[in-house]
Design an enzyme around this catalytic site. Structure first.
Site, mmCIF file in Angstrom:
data_model
loop_
_atom_site.group_PDB
_atom_site.id
_atom_site.type_symbol
_atom_site.label_atom_id
_atom_site.label_comp_id
_atom_site.label_asym_id
_atom_site.label_seq_id
_atom_site.Cartn_x
_atom_site.Cartn_y
_atom_site.Cartn_z
ATOM 1 N N CYS A 4 0.978 -1.198 0.104
ATOM 2 C CA CYS A 4 0.041 -0.050 0.030
ATOM 3 C C CYS A 4 0.918 1.144 -0.003
ATOM 4 O O CYS A 4 1.845 1.442 0.733
ATOM 5 C CB CYS A 4 -0.852 -0.012 1.232
ATOM 6 S SG CYS A 4 -1.711 1.421 1.498
ATOM 7 N N CYS A 7 0.587 3.394 3.219
ATOM 8 C CA CYS A 7 1.378 2.452 4.440
ATOM 9 C C CYS A 7 2.771 2.753 4.240
ATOM 10 O O CYS A 7 3.415 3.219 5.262
ATOM 11 C CB CYS A 7 0.914 1.184 4.450
ATOM 12 S SG CYS A 7 -0.630 0.817 5.189
ATOM 13 N N ASP A 30 -0.478 16.617 -0.970
ATOM 14 C CA ASP A 30 -0.689 15.859 -2.394
ATOM 15 C C ASP A 30 0.315 16.177 -3.102
ATOM 16 O O ASP A 30 0.579 17.263 -3.486
ATOM 17 C CB ASP A 30 -2.094 16.197 -2.850
ATOM 18 C CG ASP A 30 -2.549 15.165 -3.831
ATOM 19 O OD1 ASP A 30 -3.588 14.346 -3.554
ATOM 20 O OD2 ASP A 30 -1.897 14.894 -4.852
ATOM 21 N N HIS A 46 -4.546 0.675 8.473
ATOM 22 C CA HIS A 46 -4.829 0.617 7.149
ATOM 23 C C HIS A 46 -6.184 0.351 7.147
ATOM 24 O O HIS A 46 -6.768 -0.821 7.328
ATOM 25 C CB HIS A 46 -4.032 -0.694 6.389
ATOM 26 C CG HIS A 46 -4.401 -0.845 4.964
ATOM 27 N ND1 HIS A 46 -3.794 -0.017 3.824
ATOM 28 C CD2 HIS A 46 -5.413 -1.569 4.446
ATOM 29 C CE1 HIS A 46 -4.508 -0.477 2.766
ATOM 30 N NE2 HIS A 46 -5.320 -1.353 3.229
ATOM 31 N N GLY A 92 -13.912 6.933 -7.838
ATOM 32 C CA GLY A 92 -12.782 7.491 -8.584
ATOM 33 C C GLY A 92 -11.477 7.304 -7.498
ATOM 34 O O GLY A 92 -10.441 8.090 -7.533
ATOM 35 N N HIS A 97 -6.200 3.320 0.387
ATOM 36 C CA HIS A 97 -5.982 3.408 1.642
ATOM 37 C C HIS A 97 -6.804 4.862 2.135
ATOM 38 O O HIS A 97 -6.576 5.804 1.598
ATOM 39 C CB HIS A 97 -4.332 3.902 2.179
ATOM 40 C CG HIS A 97 -4.163 3.824 3.687
ATOM 41 N ND1 HIS A 97 -3.283 3.084 4.371
ATOM 42 C CD2 HIS A 97 -4.686 4.888 4.479
ATOM 43 C CE1 HIS A 97 -2.906 3.491 5.375
ATOM 44 N NE2 HIS A 97 -4.002 4.516 5.751
ATOM 45 N N HIS A 99 -8.577 7.776 2.691
ATOM 46 C CA HIS A 99 -7.820 9.176 2.756
ATOM 47 C C HIS A 99 -8.795 10.430 2.439
ATOM 48 O O HIS A 99 -9.909 10.087 1.650
ATOM 49 C CB HIS A 99 -6.677 9.407 1.920
ATOM 50 C CG HIS A 99 -6.890 9.084 0.330
ATOM 51 N ND1 HIS A 99 -7.090 7.867 0.013
ATOM 52 C CD2 HIS A 99 -7.110 9.924 -0.672
ATOM 53 C CE1 HIS A 99 -7.376 7.842 -1.392
ATOM 54 N NE2 HIS A 99 -7.434 9.160 -1.869
ATOM 55 N N HIS A 101 -9.201 14.414 1.328
ATOM 56 C CA HIS A 101 -8.589 15.352 0.560
ATOM 57 C C HIS A 101 -9.080 16.716 1.307
ATOM 58 O O HIS A 101 -10.185 16.945 1.532
ATOM 59 C CB HIS A 101 -8.921 15.502 -0.849
ATOM 60 C CG HIS A 101 -8.486 14.281 -1.843
ATOM 61 N ND1 HIS A 101 -7.435 14.415 -2.538
ATOM 62 C CD2 HIS A 101 -9.092 13.109 -1.713
ATOM 63 C CE1 HIS A 101 -7.447 13.187 -3.281
ATOM 64 N NE2 HIS A 101 -8.286 12.450 -2.702
HETATM 65 P P1 5GP Z 1 -7.650 9.323 -4.783
HETATM 66 O O1 5GP Z 1 -7.853 9.607 -6.306
HETATM 67 O O2 5GP Z 1 -7.274 7.854 -4.482
HETATM 68 O O3 5GP Z 1 -8.806 9.636 -3.944
HETATM 69 O O4 5GP Z 1 -6.462 10.371 -4.360
HETATM 70 C C1 5GP Z 1 -5.293 9.893 -4.442
HETATM 71 C C2 5GP Z 1 -4.208 10.984 -4.195
HETATM 72 O O5 5GP Z 1 -3.132 10.509 -3.838
HETATM 73 C C3 5GP Z 1 -4.347 11.715 -5.601
HETATM 74 O O6 5GP Z 1 -4.698 13.080 -5.410
HETATM 75 C C4 5GP Z 1 -2.590 11.713 -5.855
HETATM 76 O O7 5GP Z 1 -2.419 12.940 -6.263
HETATM 77 C C5 5GP Z 1 -2.198 11.467 -4.421
HETATM 78 N N1 5GP Z 1 -0.852 10.598 -4.428
HETATM 79 C C6 5GP Z 1 -0.581 9.571 -5.146
HETATM 80 N N2 5GP Z 1 0.439 9.136 -5.023
HETATM 81 C C7 5GP Z 1 1.191 9.997 -4.373
HETATM 82 C C8 5GP Z 1 2.522 10.120 -3.597
HETATM 83 O O8 5GP Z 1 3.487 9.315 -3.557
HETATM 84 N N3 5GP Z 1 2.633 10.935 -2.484
HETATM 85 C C9 5GP Z 1 1.805 12.058 -2.507
HETATM 86 N N4 5GP Z 1 1.985 12.975 -1.441
HETATM 87 N N5 5GP Z 1 0.448 12.219 -2.962
HETATM 88 C C10 5GP Z 1 0.249 10.773 -3.826
HETATM 89 ZN ZN ZN Z 2 -2.362 1.205 3.644
#
Ligand code: 5GP
Ligand code: ZN
Length: 112
Positions: A4, A7, A30, A46, A92, A97, A99, A101
């Protein structure tokens, strides 16, 4: 969780720009910001998505929201902000994991 991404960020295997950390929660910038302030807030435990939140996670999830309010204040988002949770494939979600925003620092449109 071995494979993950978040993680790995929690255990330091992958670097991140941390803005908040305690024993249960981590917040970091992000990597691909969609607004002047774009921070991800995650539980250290997790949980793969909001679909997997269980009753014994209720206090942890509640705490995430007080942490978000604290971070928003520190980031001076006094005029408002948006909290987003993408859940599952149709929602989307790309990183499996849980999260949240935190987006702000400009007037946000409907599609961010
Ligand atoms: P999701 O689309 O799953 O809601 O959002 C995942 C978020 O994780 C995206 O906004 C993407 O830019 C961010 N993200 C993906 N990989 C990384 C990373 O390695 N480091 C950081 N800081 N953010 C990441
Ligand atoms: Zn995780």
């Amino acid at each position: 969780m071995r494979d993950c991404l978040f993680c790995k960020i929690i255990n330091g295997e992958i670097p991140s720009e941390k803005v908040y950390e305690d024993d249960e929660i981590l917040a970091f910038k992000d990597i691909n910001p969609k607004a002047p302030v774009h921070i991800l807030i995650i539980p250290k435990k997790h949980i793969s998505s909001a679909m997997e939140i269980k009753e014994n996670d209720e206090s942890l999830i509640g705490k995430i929201f007080t942490v978000i309010a604290k971070i928003a204040k520190e980031q001076k988002l006094d005029n408002g902000y948006r909290i987003i949770n993408n859940c599952g494939e149709d929602g989307g979600q790309e990183v499996m994991h849980l999260h949240f925003h935190l987006l702000g620092g400009k007037k946000l449109s409907i599609d961010i």
